[in-house]
Motif scaffolding. Structure first.
Motif, mmCIF file in Angstrom:
data_model
loop_
_atom_site.group_PDB
_atom_site.id
_atom_site.type_symbol
_atom_site.label_atom_id
_atom_site.label_comp_id
_atom_site.label_asym_id
_atom_site.label_seq_id
_atom_site.Cartn_x
_atom_site.Cartn_y
_atom_site.Cartn_z
ATOM 1 N N CYS A 70 18.080 15.504 -38.104
ATOM 2 C CA CYS A 70 19.483 15.751 -37.754
ATOM 3 C C CYS A 70 20.368 14.870 -38.633
ATOM 4 N N SER A 71 21.449 15.429 -39.136
ATOM 5 C CA SER A 71 22.372 14.654 -39.960
ATOM 6 C C SER A 71 23.801 14.915 -39.495
ATOM 7 N N THR A 72 24.673 13.926 -39.659
ATOM 8 C CA THR A 72 26.068 14.107 -39.294
ATOM 9 C C THR A 72 26.947 13.253 -40.190
ATOM 10 N N GLY A 73 28.119 13.781 -40.528
ATOM 11 C CA GLY A 73 29.023 13.078 -41.427
ATOM 12 C C GLY A 73 29.775 14.081 -42.287
ATOM 13 N N LEU A 74 30.182 13.670 -43.466
ATOM 14 C CA LEU A 74 30.963 14.530 -44.346
ATOM 15 C C LEU A 74 30.120 15.687 -44.886
ATOM 16 N N ILE A 75 30.723 16.881 -44.933
ATOM 17 C CA ILE A 75 30.086 18.060 -45.512
ATOM 18 C C ILE A 75 30.225 18.012 -47.040
ATOM 19 N N GLY A 76 29.197 18.519 -47.727
ATOM 20 C CA GLY A 76 29.333 18.701 -49.178
ATOM 21 C C GLY A 76 28.999 17.485 -50.008
ATOM 22 N N VAL A 77 28.269 16.548 -49.434
ATOM 23 C CA VAL A 77 27.886 15.345 -50.173
ATOM 24 C C VAL A 77 26.388 15.127 -49.977
ATOM 25 N N ARG A 78 25.663 14.864 -51.070
ATOM 26 C CA ARG A 78 24.226 14.589 -50.973
ATOM 27 C C ARG A 78 23.996 13.234 -50.323
ATOM 28 N N LEU A 79 22.877 13.121 -49.623
ATOM 29 C CA LEU A 79 22.537 11.849 -48.981
ATOM 30 C C LEU A 79 21.979 10.862 -50.011
ATOM 31 N N PRO A 80 22.227 9.561 -49.836
ATOM 32 C CA PRO A 80 21.664 8.551 -50.744
ATOM 33 C C PRO A 80 20.207 8.285 -50.365
ATOM 34 N N MET A 81 19.312 9.081 -50.944
ATOM 35 C CA MET A 81 17.902 9.010 -50.524
ATOM 36 C C MET A 81 17.267 7.661 -50.855
ATOM 37 N N ASP A 82 17.814 6.978 -51.878
ATOM 38 C CA ASP A 82 17.271 5.660 -52.226
ATOM 39 C C ASP A 82 17.539 4.638 -51.123
ATOM 40 N N LEU A 83 18.515 4.925 -50.267
ATOM 41 C CA LEU A 83 18.781 4.054 -49.117
ATOM 42 C C LEU A 83 18.135 4.607 -47.855
ATOM 43 N N LEU A 84 18.154 5.948 -47.742
ATOM 44 C CA LEU A 84 17.670 6.567 -46.511
ATOM 45 C C LEU A 84 16.164 6.375 -46.315
ATOM 46 N N LEU A 85 15.375 6.573 -47.373
ATOM 47 C CA LEU A 85 13.921 6.503 -47.208
ATOM 48 C C LEU A 85 13.437 5.088 -46.829
ATOM 49 N N PRO A 86 13.942 4.025 -47.475
ATOM 50 C CA PRO A 86 13.599 2.687 -46.969
ATOM 51 C C PRO A 86 14.070 2.475 -45.531
ATOM 52 N N GLY A 87 15.175 3.101 -45.170
ATOM 53 C CA GLY A 87 15.670 3.005 -43.797
ATOM 54 C C GLY A 87 14.677 3.584 -42.801
ATOM 55 N N VAL A 88 13.990 4.638 -43.200
ATOM 56 C CA VAL A 88 12.970 5.229 -42.330
ATOM 57 C C VAL A 88 11.842 4.222 -42.087
ATOM 58 N N GLU A 89 11.424 3.545 -43.139
ATOM 59 C CA GLU A 89 10.384 2.505 -42.975
ATOM 60 C C GLU A 89 10.840 1.436 -41.986
ATOM 61 N N GLN A 90 12.087 1.001 -42.202
ATOM 62 C CA GLN A 90 12.689 -0.029 -41.354
ATOM 63 C C GLN A 90 12.721 0.434 -39.891
ATOM 64 N N ALA A 91 13.110 1.687 -39.670
ATOM 65 C CA ALA A 91 13.204 2.226 -38.311
ATOM 66 C C ALA A 91 11.823 2.331 -37.678
ATOM 67 N N ALA A 92 10.848 2.775 -38.450
ATOM 68 C CA ALA A 92 9.485 2.916 -37.921
ATOM 69 C C ALA A 92 8.961 1.559 -37.471
ATOM 70 N N ALA A 93 9.300 0.532 -38.227
ATOM 71 C CA ALA A 93 8.847 -0.818 -37.875
ATOM 72 C C ALA A 93 9.560 -1.342 -36.635
ATOM 73 N N ALA A 94 10.744 -0.833 -36.372
ATOM 74 C CA ALA A 94 11.562 -1.332 -35.254
ATOM 75 C C ALA A 94 11.364 -0.550 -33.968
ATOM 76 N N LEU A 95 10.540 0.485 -33.983
ATOM 77 C CA LEU A 95 10.367 1.344 -32.795
ATOM 78 C C LEU A 95 9.957 0.532 -31.567
ATOM 79 N N SER A 96 10.629 0.832 -30.442
ATOM 80 C CA SER A 96 10.217 0.165 -29.211
ATOM 81 C C SER A 96 10.611 1.015 -28.019
ATOM 82 N N ALA A 97 10.004 0.727 -26.877
ATOM 83 C CA ALA A 97 10.301 1.472 -25.653
ATOM 84 C C ALA A 97 11.663 1.077 -25.089
ATOM 85 N N GLU A 98 12.323 0.098 -25.720
ATOM 86 C CA GLU A 98 13.678 -0.285 -25.310
ATOM 87 C C GLU A 98 14.702 0.122 -26.372
#
Lengths: 382, 382
Positions: free
Chosen positions: A105-133
């Motif tokens: 799911c994505s949300t924000g401005l229409i018509g602009v590509r996502l900065p994948m060089d920032l997004l993909l490391p962000g996924v790693e960061q999020a996976a490491a931060a996963l918690s039941a809280e």
């Protein structure tokens, strides 16, 4: 959202938003069940993540949902779709699942590509931060112009829970609104049952939120069931819980709509059919002149009648009654009680239109039209 | 309007408006012909003067038109209709014609009875002031929130003239807008020919003005022919003259819309049918988010695509092209030329949407959405 057992979540700052606030959320279903259902924007111009998520949901199962704010990835062509695919692949690799089990799911401005060089490391960061809280952090990370994050939950005495999060403050209109919603449950339910409960809930909640008449390219509502409570819910009770969580989140969306100073409920009663009640309520909700009048706390009921008159619904113009906050200012299509009796000081305003044409009814929520809405949306992408 | 021979007009101050500005206009056809045609709001909640004028026009003839600002006489019940009837009777008595030859037009606040004790003496005053130079005074007397009065005319080398006046600044939307228009001609034409020319003209002019999406209860466009030039016009030339006067007046309405800072023309090209081109253009014209963006001189083309996506028109989302002031910022449904190339400094903005689905085209005029519009309409009746 993590109130339901079997789910972990995270919200992190990947750097997609220039503001430096959290912008990437990850929700993971740890099972034992992975049943899921989704409802998507009816806009024919669909963002890449919508096209992707519709496709992966055909299996009726989801292991994870990744959501970003800071860019809608809509109208971005084949490259944009590849970005969504790469995001799902990255989540899959981090979690050890298949990319076809990951909704995006994505949300924000229409018509602009996502900065994948920032997004993909962000996924790693999020996976490491996963918690039941992590439910609240995820809800915070999907905000765009929202001023507050939105969550809701219902727990059954039978031992299962339905929880959810939502974002959306502008481009809020039916079918659906510019919003991302993830609802989770630890009840045991198959994808067909989830789909039925979700469609019934959205039809009378999110689909009847119409803040500004503008329909988004990215709207997505997902319902994921982990089955971790080990309980099979009563179908009616479960449907009502999903509806309650949806209604709660929808009400929060209206309460935080861009620039709004009033939350307005349009109740249409005694319509010939429910569809006609919805048509009339939505037409009133979209009348800019009325929305300005309510902003000015002016009980200008003539604008309600002028709006009703543009619909195809069954009614006799000489038998229309209109109340504003309970004062019947229009009776039989003409002047009714004294408009000076109407108080509109509060944030919530209720307009009741009695069509005297049948027994069906429907309500649509909207907001007033304000100078703040104009200011916020005249400078959104600049 | 009095540029056409055979017409006299007047505009006076009856005291209907609290502001003390002119508020009553009278237009009289002195013949020898009295043929007339009219087009009225398609709003199903119609004001008393609309119901009256539709009725009297069934004869195909009109001797006079009386118009008031300061009150719409809409949603005023049987008493309001009696007021309209009494107004026509008063005009008839003053002019020595039948009440069934007098059209009535009203504009102003909905849901308020007219002050007949002021209006009827105003009719006497207007009848006494009638002159062949009174067209401008009449145009001034029908203004509400208009900042300027609107007139237009075309004179044929063949010796006949078409002239007109219009008012309308808010509640401006199709079929028709909140406007009163009287067009006169000294050409010799029967009511059927007038009706045909008028309907063809309004279909592509007044009906394609959509300032704020709000349709009035009082819209009326009348065409009266005196035949005083003694000339039977070429049908095509006459239709084109009526269309030119209508387009001129429609453009003036958009240029004076409440609170607007931009006049926006939406050109939809290469649509499958003209109806679909109009549907797409109107949907774009009504998108509040886009209207705010244009106010902010922000070429936010994503909002154009999001609007197009809500229509039923034939198109492929991956083959949509959008230009703003000639710069094709969207190509093939994605990013096109650099949006920084777009200049939106001027009052007029042109948005072109190429559907690549056929060969039909249509244009709709609208305005931007501004804080001034909100301010003006949040305090209209208070």
């Amino acid at each position: 959202m993590t109130a339901a057992k079997g789910f972990r979540a995270a919200g992190v700052t990947a750097g997609i938003k220039a503001s430096g606030t959290p912008d990437l959320a990850l929700v993971v279903n740890d099972g034992p069940s992975f049943a899921a259902a989704g409802v998507f924007t009816s806009n024919r111009v669909k963002a890449a993540p919508v096209l992707w998520s519709q496709q992966v949901l055909k299996t009726g199962e989801l292991a994870a949902v990744v959501l970003n704010s800071g860019g809608a990835n809509a109208c971005t062509g084949p490259g944009g779709f590849q970005d969504t695919h790469a995001t799902a692949e990255k989540v899959a690799a981090e979690l050890g699942v298949g990319a076809g089990e990951v909704a995006v799911c994505s949300t924000g401005l229409i018509g602009v590509r996502l900065p994948m060089d920032l997004l993909l490391p962000g996924v790693e960061q999020a996976a490491a931060a996963l918690s039941a809280e992590g439910g609240e952090a995820a809800a915070i990370a999907i905000k765009t112009t929202d001023t507050v994050h939105k969550t809701a939950q219902v727990t059954s005495p039978a031992g299962w829970t339905v929880g959810g999060m939502a974002k959306g403050a502008g481009m809020l209109a039916p079918g659906l609104a510019t919003m991302l919603v993830v609802i989770t449950t630890d009840a045991q339910a198959g994808s067909a049952a989830l789909d039925e409960a979700l469609r019934a809930a959205t039809r009378t909640t999110f689909d009847r939120v119409d803040s500004d008449g503008c329909m988004s390219t990215n709207d997505t509502v997902l319902l994921l069931a982990s089955g971790a409570s080990g309980t099979v819910p009563d179908a009616a009770e479960f449907a009502e819980a999903v509806r309650t969580v949806s209604a709660d989140l929808a009400r929060q969306l209206i309460g935080d709509a861009e620039g709004a100073s009033k939350d307005i409920r349009i109740d249409v009663v005694n319509a010939a059919t429910e569809d006609e009640a919805v048509e009339v309520a939505r037409t009133i909700a979209r009348n800019n002149l009325l929305k300005c009048a309510i902003h000015g706390e002016d009980p200008n009921w003539g604008r309600v009648l002028a709006a009703i008159g543009t619909t195809r619904a069954a009614f006799d113009p000489d038998r229309l009654d209109v109340a504003i906050n309970g004062v019947w200012v229009c009776r039989d299509g003409g002047v009714g009680e004294d408009r000076d009796l109407v108080s509109m000081k509060g944030r919530e305003v209720v307009i009741t239109a009695d069509l005297n044409a049948g027994q069906a009814a429907a309500s649509v929520w909207t907001n007033d039209l304000t100078a703040d809405y104009v200011h916020e949306n005249s400078a959104y992408s600049t």
